[in-house]
Design a protein around this motif. Sequence first.
Motif, PDB file in Angstrom:
ATOM      1  N   ILE A  81       0.845  -1.196   0.000  1.00 23.50           N
ATOM      2  CA  ILE A  81       0.000   0.000   0.000  1.00 23.50           C
ATOM      3  C   ILE A  81       0.882   1.249   0.000  1.00 23.50           C
ATOM      4  O   ILE A  81       1.816   1.355   0.802  1.00 23.50           O
ATOM      5  CB  ILE A  81      -0.913  -0.011   1.255  1.00 23.50           C
ATOM      6  CG1 ILE A  81      -1.806  -1.265   1.216  1.00 23.50           C
ATOM      7  CG2 ILE A  81      -1.761   1.251   1.339  1.00 23.50           C
ATOM      8  CD1 ILE A  81      -2.591  -1.511   2.481  1.00 23.50           C
ATOM      9  N   ASP A  82       0.575   2.176  -0.888  1.00 29.91           N
ATOM     10  CA  ASP A  82       1.317   3.439  -0.934  1.00 29.91           C
ATOM     11  C   ASP A  82       0.784   4.342   0.188  1.00 29.91           C
ATOM     12  O   ASP A  82      -0.264   4.987   0.047  1.00 29.91           O
ATOM     13  CB  ASP A  82       1.112   4.079  -2.322  1.00 29.91           C
ATOM     14  CG  ASP A  82       1.881   5.387  -2.473  1.00 29.91           C
ATOM     15  OD1 ASP A  82       2.214   6.015  -1.453  1.00 29.91           O
ATOM     16  OD2 ASP A  82       2.137   5.776  -3.636  1.00 29.91           O
ATOM     17  N   LEU A  83       1.511   4.351   1.308  1.00 31.62           N
ATOM     18  CA  LEU A  83       1.016   5.068   2.497  1.00 31.62           C
ATOM     19  C   LEU A  83       0.936   6.571   2.252  1.00 31.62           C
ATOM     20  O   LEU A  83       0.000   7.232   2.713  1.00 31.62           O
ATOM     21  CB  LEU A  83       1.927   4.798   3.700  1.00 31.62           C
ATOM     22  CG  LEU A  83       1.875   3.381   4.280  1.00 31.62           C
ATOM     23  CD1 LEU A  83       2.735   3.297   5.526  1.00 31.62           C
ATOM     24  CD2 LEU A  83       0.449   2.951   4.587  1.00 31.62           C
ATOM     25  N   ALA A  84       1.904   7.113   1.535  1.00 35.84           N
ATOM     26  CA  ALA A  84       1.910   8.555   1.296  1.00 35.84           C
ATOM     27  C   ALA A  84       0.670   8.950   0.491  1.00 35.84           C
ATOM     28  O   ALA A  84       0.016   9.964   0.789  1.00 35.84           O
ATOM     29  CB  ALA A  84       3.187   8.968   0.578  1.00 35.84           C
ATOM     30  N   ALA A  85       0.348   8.146  -0.517  1.00 34.65           N
ATOM     31  CA  ALA A  85      -0.835   8.447  -1.342  1.00 34.65           C
ATOM     32  C   ALA A  85      -2.106   8.351  -0.492  1.00 34.65           C
ATOM     33  O   ALA A  85      -3.015   9.183  -0.633  1.00 34.65           O
ATOM     34  CB  ALA A  85      -0.908   7.487  -2.527  1.00 34.65           C
ATOM     35  N   CYS A  86      -2.166   7.362   0.400  1.00 34.65           N
ATOM     36  CA  CYS A  86      -3.346   7.219   1.274  1.00 34.65           C
ATOM     37  C   CYS A  86      -3.445   8.418   2.205  1.00 34.65           C
ATOM     38  O   CYS A  86      -4.528   8.994   2.383  1.00 34.65           O
ATOM     39  CB  CYS A  86      -3.250   5.924   2.091  1.00 34.65           C
ATOM     40  SG  CYS A  86      -3.521   4.459   1.087  1.00 34.65           S
ATOM     41  N   THR A  87      -2.330   8.801   2.802  1.00 40.37           N
ATOM     42  CA  THR A  87      -2.331   9.933   3.734  1.00 40.37           C
ATOM     43  C   THR A  87      -2.796  11.201   3.027  1.00 40.37           C
ATOM     44  O   THR A  87      -3.609  11.960   3.554  1.00 40.37           O
ATOM     45  CB  THR A  87      -0.919  10.117   4.326  1.00 40.37           C
ATOM     46  OG1 THR A  87      -0.568   8.899   4.982  1.00 40.37           O
ATOM     47  CG2 THR A  87      -0.867  11.256   5.330  1.00 40.37           C
ATOM     48  N   ALA A  88      -2.288  11.399   1.813  1.00 40.80           N
ATOM     49  CA  ALA A  88      -2.642  12.615   1.062  1.00 40.80           C
ATOM     50  C   ALA A  88      -4.147  12.683   0.805  1.00 40.80           C
ATOM     51  O   ALA A  88      -4.715  13.771   0.720  1.00 40.80           O
ATOM     52  CB  ALA A  88      -1.869  12.649  -0.252  1.00 40.80           C
ATOM     53  N   ARG A  89      -4.799  11.537   0.696  1.00 42.78           N
ATOM     54  CA  ARG A  89      -6.247  11.536   0.439  1.00 42.78           C
ATOM     55  C   ARG A  89      -7.062  11.352   1.706  1.00 42.78           C
ATOM     56  O   ARG A  89      -8.285  11.209   1.651  1.00 42.78           O
ATOM     57  CB  ARG A  89      -6.603  10.391  -0.529  1.00 42.78           C
ATOM     58  CG  ARG A  89      -6.117  10.610  -1.946  1.00 42.78           C
ATOM     59  CD  ARG A  89      -6.694   9.546  -2.857  1.00 42.78           C
ATOM     60  NE  ARG A  89      -8.069   9.847  -3.231  1.00 42.78           N
ATOM     61  CZ  ARG A  89      -8.418  10.408  -4.377  1.00 42.78           C
ATOM     62  NH1 ARG A  89      -7.507  10.715  -5.272  1.00 42.78           N
ATOM     63  NH2 ARG A  89      -9.688  10.640  -4.643  1.00 42.78           N
ATOM     64  N   GLY A  90      -6.379  11.286   2.863  1.00 38.61           N
ATOM     65  CA  GLY A  90      -7.106  11.097   4.129  1.00 38.61           C
ATOM     66  C   GLY A  90      -7.635   9.696   4.301  1.00 38.61           C
ATOM     67  O   GLY A  90      -8.623   9.473   4.996  1.00 38.61           O
ATOM     68  N   VAL A  91      -6.989   8.714   3.650  1.00 37.55           N
ATOM     69  CA  VAL A  91      -7.414   7.316   3.805  1.00 37.55           C
ATOM     70  C   VAL A  91      -6.554   6.671   4.895  1.00 37.55           C
ATOM     71  O   VAL A  91      -5.327   6.661   4.810  1.00 37.55           O
ATOM     72  CB  VAL A  91      -7.242   6.547   2.470  1.00 37.55           C
ATOM     73  CG1 VAL A  91      -7.550   5.061   2.650  1.00 37.55           C
ATOM     74  CG2 VAL A  91      -8.138   7.157   1.396  1.00 37.55           C
TER      75      VAL A  91
END
Length: 346
Positions: A81-91
Amino acid sequence: MKPKITIARWVFDDVLQFLQNDFNVQANLADEVLTAASLSARSADAVGLITTVTDKVDAAFLAACPHLKVISNIGVGVNNIDLAACTARGVLVCNTPDVLNAATADLGFALLLATARRITEAEQFLRAGDWKKAFAVNQFLGHDVAGATLGIIGMGRIGQAVARRAVGFDMQVLYCNRSQLPSAQEQALNASWVQKEVLLARSDFVLLLVPYSAASHHLIGAAELGLMKSSAILINIARGGVVDDAALAAALSKGTIAAAGLDVFEGEPAVHPALLACKNVVLTPHIGSATHSTRLKMAMLAAQNLMAALNVAALNVTINFNPTENHILQNVVNSEALNHLTTQRN
Ligand code: 8YV
């Protein structure tokens, strides 16, 4: 209407029933390994998703699933899982630590013993009908485990569980880790904190337990294998990609090291053909945590994590979140995503 969640792979009935109380669940009881396109299509209207190591989530995936608030992984490693991408979207992303420590440490030790004592090689010899002399002094001579030096790279919770097992085998433990253990714990485990080069040069067994990341990619390659004793054995129960499998196969066939026990591979489920051709390697198909009770605990914990995190997402908790003060979200690995949460459940 119940909010929708998607489960990427097969899970136990108990887990399904637990989730069906609150959610409209799209399960995958056929256990197909879904492509990212097909999993994101199934999750396009879902608020939550339960994944495993085979499910890759990146920015494009998230863009195709705009309602997603929580991804709950069955597994402690979240490198899929791309954590940075999730964080950026609030996931929010959750994992399942601790419940798998004992089973995974047991598998590490099983591989260590199997490689040291050449168990699978000897069994294949017997099954092939090649056992003609009832006994030979020099048949299938292996390596001592008792009293040997075990190097553990990655002394987290599973590494410490391995070290506790090593105490029963009178082993000396060397370990590499970001931080040093308290001295009482080092004493109890007969363990010393050393540099990687020292660990590689001195250990009879080198066991890998670091998470996979760009920093740990090919942590063990030709140069590191070259530092190991020719009698040493490498065990990888961490992630494929931590070891350069081509370099390992070359080292095993040249006798740079004696043997290897591997549960994880680069490009799983494909296994490097040169590794398959080596006799001095014991190979298992990513079964580190695969006991019935452990996998049930992991899947149930992933379901509970999903529910807890979705509850917080629905409350729209935003800033100054301190995970240590909020027990319910202890398994969220990117709590900073809460700062980006802007949408409500339902
Ligand atoms: C899991 C693992 O079973 O927890 C992990 O990180 O490697 C395994 O024990 C696997 O990742 C399933 O997602």
